[in-house]
Write a protein that holds these residues in place. Structure first.
Motif, PDB file in Angstrom:
ATOM      1  N   MET A 131       0.810  -1.215  -0.100  1.00  0.00           N
ATOM      2  CA  MET A 131      -0.037  -0.022  -0.038  1.00  0.00           C
ATOM      3  C   MET A 131       0.775   1.115   0.011  1.00  0.00           C
ATOM      4  SD  MET A 131      -3.017  -0.994  -0.356  1.00  0.00           S
ATOM      5  CE  MET A 131      -2.867  -2.658  -1.056  1.00  0.00           C
ATOM      6  N   ASN A 132       2.070   1.261   0.332  1.00  0.00           N
ATOM      7  CA  ASN A 132       2.907   2.272   0.538  1.00  0.00           C
ATOM      8  C   ASN A 132       4.383   1.739   1.025  1.00  0.00           C
ATOM      9  OD1 ASN A 132       4.039   4.842   1.212  1.00  0.00           O
ATOM     10  ND2 ASN A 132       2.565   5.495   2.587  1.00  0.00           N
ATOM     11  N   GLU A 133       4.783   1.595  -0.289  1.00  0.00           N
ATOM     12  CA  GLU A 133       6.279   1.088  -0.542  1.00  0.00           C
ATOM     13  C   GLU A 133       7.274   2.133  -0.134  1.00  0.00           C
ATOM     14  OE1 GLU A 133       9.269  -1.292  -3.352  1.00  0.00           O
ATOM     15  OE2 GLU A 133       7.370  -0.703  -4.190  1.00  0.00           O
ATOM     16  N   GLU A 134       6.965   3.338  -0.266  1.00  0.00           N
ATOM     17  CA  GLU A 134       7.836   4.482  -0.131  1.00  0.00           C
ATOM     18  C   GLU A 134       8.038   4.476   1.529  1.00  0.00           C
ATOM     19  OE1 GLU A 134       7.610   9.103  -0.640  1.00  0.00           O
ATOM     20  OE2 GLU A 134       8.121   8.133  -2.471  1.00  0.00           O
ATOM     21  N   LYS A 135       6.919   4.414   2.360  1.00  0.00           N
ATOM     22  CA  LYS A 135       7.080   4.532   3.711  1.00  0.00           C
ATOM     23  C   LYS A 135       7.372   3.271   4.398  1.00  0.00           C
ATOM     24  CE  LYS A 135       4.338   5.918   7.906  1.00  0.00           C
ATOM     25  NZ  LYS A 135       3.056   6.315   8.336  1.00  0.00           N
ATOM     26  N   TYR A 136       6.907   2.063   3.792  1.00  0.00           N
ATOM     27  CA  TYR A 136       7.536   0.744   4.311  1.00  0.00           C
ATOM     28  C   TYR A 136       8.189   0.062   3.349  1.00  0.00           C
ATOM     29  CZ  TYR A 136       3.831   1.925   7.370  1.00  0.00           C
ATOM     30  OH  TYR A 136       2.938   2.411   8.454  1.00  0.00           O
ATOM     31  N   PRO A 137       9.796   0.391   2.967  1.00  0.00           N
ATOM     32  CA  PRO A 137      10.332  -0.280   1.927  1.00  0.00           C
ATOM     33  C   PRO A 137      10.945  -1.648   2.266  1.00  0.00           C
ATOM     34  CG  PRO A 137      11.723   1.341   3.158  1.00  0.00           C
ATOM     35  CD  PRO A 137      10.448   1.513   3.484  1.00  0.00           C
ATOM     36  N   SER A 138      10.567  -2.109   3.507  1.00  0.00           N
ATOM     37  CA  SER A 138      10.901  -3.477   3.975  1.00  0.00           C
ATOM     38  C   SER A 138       9.890  -3.779   5.130  1.00  0.00           C
ATOM     39  CB  SER A 138      12.397  -3.516   4.284  1.00  0.00           C
ATOM     40  OG  SER A 138      12.579  -2.806   5.479  1.00  0.00           O
ATOM     41  N   CYS A 139       9.969  -4.933   5.696  1.00  0.00           N
ATOM     42  CA  CYS A 139       9.166  -5.410   6.807  1.00  0.00           C
ATOM     43  C   CYS A 139       9.371  -4.766   7.849  1.00  0.00           C
ATOM     44  CB  CYS A 139       8.823  -6.693   6.919  1.00  0.00           C
ATOM     45  SG  CYS A 139       7.873  -7.443   8.136  1.00  0.00           S
ATOM     46  N   THR A 140       8.934  -3.444   8.365  1.00  0.00           N
ATOM     47  CA  THR A 140       9.287  -3.047   9.505  1.00  0.00           C
ATOM     48  C   THR A 140       8.385  -3.286  10.780  1.00  0.00           C
ATOM     49  OG1 THR A 140       8.053  -1.079   9.084  1.00  0.00           O
ATOM     50  CG2 THR A 140      10.588  -0.861   8.300  1.00  0.00           C
ATOM     51  N   ASN A 141       7.460  -3.824  10.765  1.00  0.00           N
ATOM     52  CA  ASN A 141       6.506  -4.032  11.810  1.00  0.00           C
ATOM     53  C   ASN A 141       6.281  -5.530  12.276  1.00  0.00           C
ATOM     54  OD1 ASN A 141       5.491  -1.308  11.727  1.00  0.00           O
ATOM     55  ND2 ASN A 141       4.290  -1.842   9.919  1.00  0.00           N
ATOM     56  N   TRP A 142       7.341  -6.292  11.899  1.00  0.00           N
ATOM     57  CA  TRP A 142       7.456  -7.823  12.689  1.00  0.00           C
ATOM     58  C   TRP A 142       7.463  -7.510  14.180  1.00  0.00           C
ATOM     59  CZ3 TRP A 142       5.728 -12.170  10.126  1.00  0.00           C
ATOM     60  CH2 TRP A 142       6.115 -13.254  10.812  1.00  0.00           C
ATOM     61  N   LEU A 143       6.807  -7.983  14.939  1.00  0.00           N
ATOM     62  CA  LEU A 143       6.719  -7.799  16.433  1.00  0.00           C
ATOM     63  C   LEU A 143       8.169  -8.016  16.823  1.00  0.00           C
ATOM     64  CD1 LEU A 143       3.012  -8.386  17.443  1.00  0.00           C
ATOM     65  CD2 LEU A 143       3.912  -6.276  17.045  1.00  0.00           C
ATOM     66  N   GLU A 144       8.483  -9.225  16.680  1.00  0.00           N
ATOM     67  CA  GLU A 144       9.746  -9.710  17.498  1.00  0.00           C
ATOM     68  C   GLU A 144      11.179  -9.446  16.349  1.00  0.00           C
ATOM     69  OE1 GLU A 144       6.112 -12.187  18.254  1.00  0.00           O
ATOM     70  OE2 GLU A 144       7.094 -11.634  16.407  1.00  0.00           O
ATOM     71  N   GLN A 145      10.887  -8.789  15.596  1.00  0.00           N
ATOM     72  CA  GLN A 145      12.131  -8.388  14.793  1.00  0.00           C
ATOM     73  C   GLN A 145      13.034  -7.261  15.549  1.00  0.00           C
ATOM     74  OE1 GLN A 145      13.263  -8.073  10.238  1.00  0.00           O
ATOM     75  NE2 GLN A 145      11.646  -6.502  10.820  1.00  0.00           N
ATOM     76  N   LEU A 146      13.752  -7.865  16.507  1.00  0.00           N
ATOM     77  CA  LEU A 146      14.453  -6.901  17.433  1.00  0.00           C
ATOM     78  C   LEU A 146      15.687  -6.645  16.824  1.00  0.00           C
ATOM     79  CD1 LEU A 146      13.403  -8.740  21.008  1.00  0.00           C
ATOM     80  CD2 LEU A 146      12.485  -6.909  19.938  1.00  0.00           C
ATOM     81  N   GLU A 147      16.491  -5.629  17.679  1.00  0.00           N
ATOM     82  CA  GLU A 147      17.539  -5.317  17.204  1.00  0.00           C
ATOM     83  C   GLU A 147      18.847  -6.380  17.566  1.00  0.00           C
ATOM     84  OE1 GLU A 147      18.703  -1.109  16.801  1.00  0.00           O
ATOM     85  OE2 GLU A 147      16.602  -0.622  17.457  1.00  0.00           O
TER      86      GLU A 147
END
Length: 551
Positions: free
Chosen positions: A228-244
């Motif tokens: 829906m908005n590739e410019e704002k979300y160029p990759s999967c940024t909302n995966w809950l457990e995708q910690l640093e």
């Protein structure tokens, strides 16, 4: 929790709730389709309090797309694997084919149909009156249906313009596809193509018309926002457990145990061949269950436990088997303290301590430590070995990708059911280690990893790179083109009007369903821009299917 997609403790009951959401209160960053709530005013897409459970304290990793692409450039050779999971030939089908397909749905989840009625798209439960389906999760349609509608309108604009002929496709979004065809051979050539947004049989000969799509967790956290908005979300940024996770950590410094925490949940409960292994959930925990008699008072805790393990091993789920192996190792070390004092137990698989799960009390009262402290995802990332036990649908919807991304080595629980990326990307001793569904080779794989430390490190690194790729724009673009463009084109072309019907309008089609014993329940309605899903209690979240173009 029917599927228990997440074996990461806190998230393990996601499917008990109609919808749940992570709340991160830092600069109030929200998805483009969500209105920020303020001073207690609920947005249109925010569930009422009776349907809402907030998750707090989760840190999210917002990947720099430049970093992702740089990593991909270095791994393209091994990333390029075949897309064997995408069906290329689809038989002609019509409403009679859809009805025949729906009649073979069994188990817990109702089949559904996406309909273009000549004006707009609608989404229905398609329940045959002779079959009862105890679980209906409308939230699974909230973003998947807009994705499908947007794709269909883009690939065939003339086919779906106003006053065009009706169109239908059949859709499954249960934890796994459940059908009597698993027990009795079916002529699936008479079936309609089935889009499965869940786990599917590894054996493709059972359901030749079945196409696996991404599960709800990936649609919600990754694919929908990106499309829906590739410019704002160029990759999967909302995966809950995708910690640093600290990717610079030395693999050899990680804690050398197989770690797992998750819910005490069943395994493929709706599949006949696995009902015996779920028996632990239905038997009383009295002395007879534990194989106890009056002489047990003379036995050590370890001896009593080994009697239980020998008696009930074939009657417990893979998760319970992991727990029993852990208890056995810990109790054995108590019996032999001197020989075990210099090393950790090889396995640390337990259910988190809970006041609500009374099924565990009988084990704890007998001195069998089946529970342990909660270990969240960031803490689990400091272990060398991780395992992704399958749940009710045979897989773990969040756990596999989450643990693959960690610095440690994933022990992948290989079961008769798979998710959309398993067969194209997961490879034993390339980016993970495969473990049999019954754990019969778990210790063998652990011993191999311990005796081949450099190879284990390389495999773990490849797994992390693979997970990074599966969260990237490059992968999501490929996935979308394969499924939502190329495959859907074939589905659209394969649909033909039913020649046995006098009138080819949607009202006549609804009448045919009713005459043939089906009940239609509308879930989602789409207009020229958005799709609205009825979640009950007045909650009707709205999500667009119109993509924002790159500027």
């Amino acid at each position: 929790n029917s599927h228990n997609d997440d074996d990461m403790t806190e998230e393990s009951n996601e499917r008990n709730k109609p919808f749940s959401r992570s709340v991160v209160i830092i600069l109030a960053v929200v998805a483009t389709t969500t209105i920020v709530t303020h001073l207690g005013v609920r947005s249109a897409n925010e569930p009422p309090s009776s349907l809402r459970r907030q998750r707090e304290g989760r840190r999210q990793l917002h990947l720099d797309p430049r970093t992702v692409e740089l990593k991909l450039d270095q791994t393209q050779n091994w990333i390029a694997k075949s897309d064997s999971s995408v069906i290329t030939t689809i038989n002609v089908y019509n409403q009679t084919s859809i009805e025949e397909t729906a009649k073979h749905f069994t188990g817990s989840f109702v089949p559904r149909i996406l309909v273009f009625d000549g004006e707009t798209f609608q989404f229905f439960n398609l329940q045959h009156k002779s079959i009862s389906y105890p679980r209906v999760y409308n939230d699974r349609a909230m973003k998947a249906v807009p994705l499908l509608v947007g794709a269909l309108k883009n690939i065939a604009p003339d086919r779906f313009k106003k006053n065009a002929p009706p169109f239908q496709l059949v859709y499954a979004d249960g934890d796994s596809v459940q059908s009597d065809c698993f027990q009795d051979e079916c002529n699936t050539n008479q079936f309609a193509p089935l889009l499965a947004f869940g786990s599917v049989p590894r054996d493709k000969t059972i359901f030749s018309n079945l196409q696996v799509f991404p599960v709800k967790a990936y649609i919600f956290s990754c694919l929908y926002d990106w499309k829906m908005n590739e410019e704002k979300y160029p990759s999967c940024t909302n995966w809950l457990e995708q910690l640093e996770y600290d990717q610079e950590v030395d693999f050899h410094s990680l804690t050398p145990q197989i770690i797992w925490r998750g819910a005490n949940h069943g395994f493929l409960m709706d599949q006949t061949q696995f009902r015996k292994s779920n028996r632990v959930f239905f038997m009383s925990k009295d002395s007879a269950y534990f194989g106890e008699d009056s002489n047990d008072s003379k036995e050590s805790t370890y001896e009593r436990f080994m009697k239980l393990k020998q008696l009930r091993w074939d009657e417990v789920t893979p998760r319970w088997r992991g727990v029993l192996l852990t208890v056995e190792e810990e109790l054995r070390r108590q019996e032999e303290p001197l020989s075990s004092s210099k090393s950790l137990p090889w396995i640390n698989v337990k259910f988190p301590k809970s006041k609500d799960d009374k099924r565990l009390d009988a084990f704890l009262e007998r001195g069998f430590p089946v529970t342990g402290d909660t270990i969240e995802a960031d803490a689990q990332s400091r272990y060398k070995y991780l395992i992704d036990f399958g749940g009710g649908g045979g897989t773990t919807w969040r756990g596999t990708l989450t643990k693959l991304k960690m610095p440690g080595l994933l022990f992948h629980h290989s079961t008769p059911f798979v998710d959309w990326f398993y067969e194209d990307y997961l490879q034993d001793r390339v980016n993970c280690l495969f473990v049999n569904w019954d754990l019969s080779n778990l210790k063998e794989q652990y011993d191999w990893a311990e005796s081949h430390p450099e190879e284990a490190k390389r495999i773990a690194e490849q797994g992390t790179k693979l997970a990074t790729y599966l969260f990237s724009s490059a992968y999501m673009s490929k996935l979308y083109d394969n499924l939502f463009v190329n495959y859907l084109k074939e589905v659209v072309n394969a649909y033909k009007e039913d020649e046995t019907m006098e009138n080819s309008n949607w009202e006549s089609m609804k009448s045919q369903y009713e005459q043939n014993g089906f009940q239609l329940t509308q879930i989602t309605t789409c207009d020229d821009f958005d799709c609205v899903t009825d979640m009950g209690e007045g909650w009707k979240p709205k999500f667009t299917y119109i993509s924002k173009k790159r500027s």
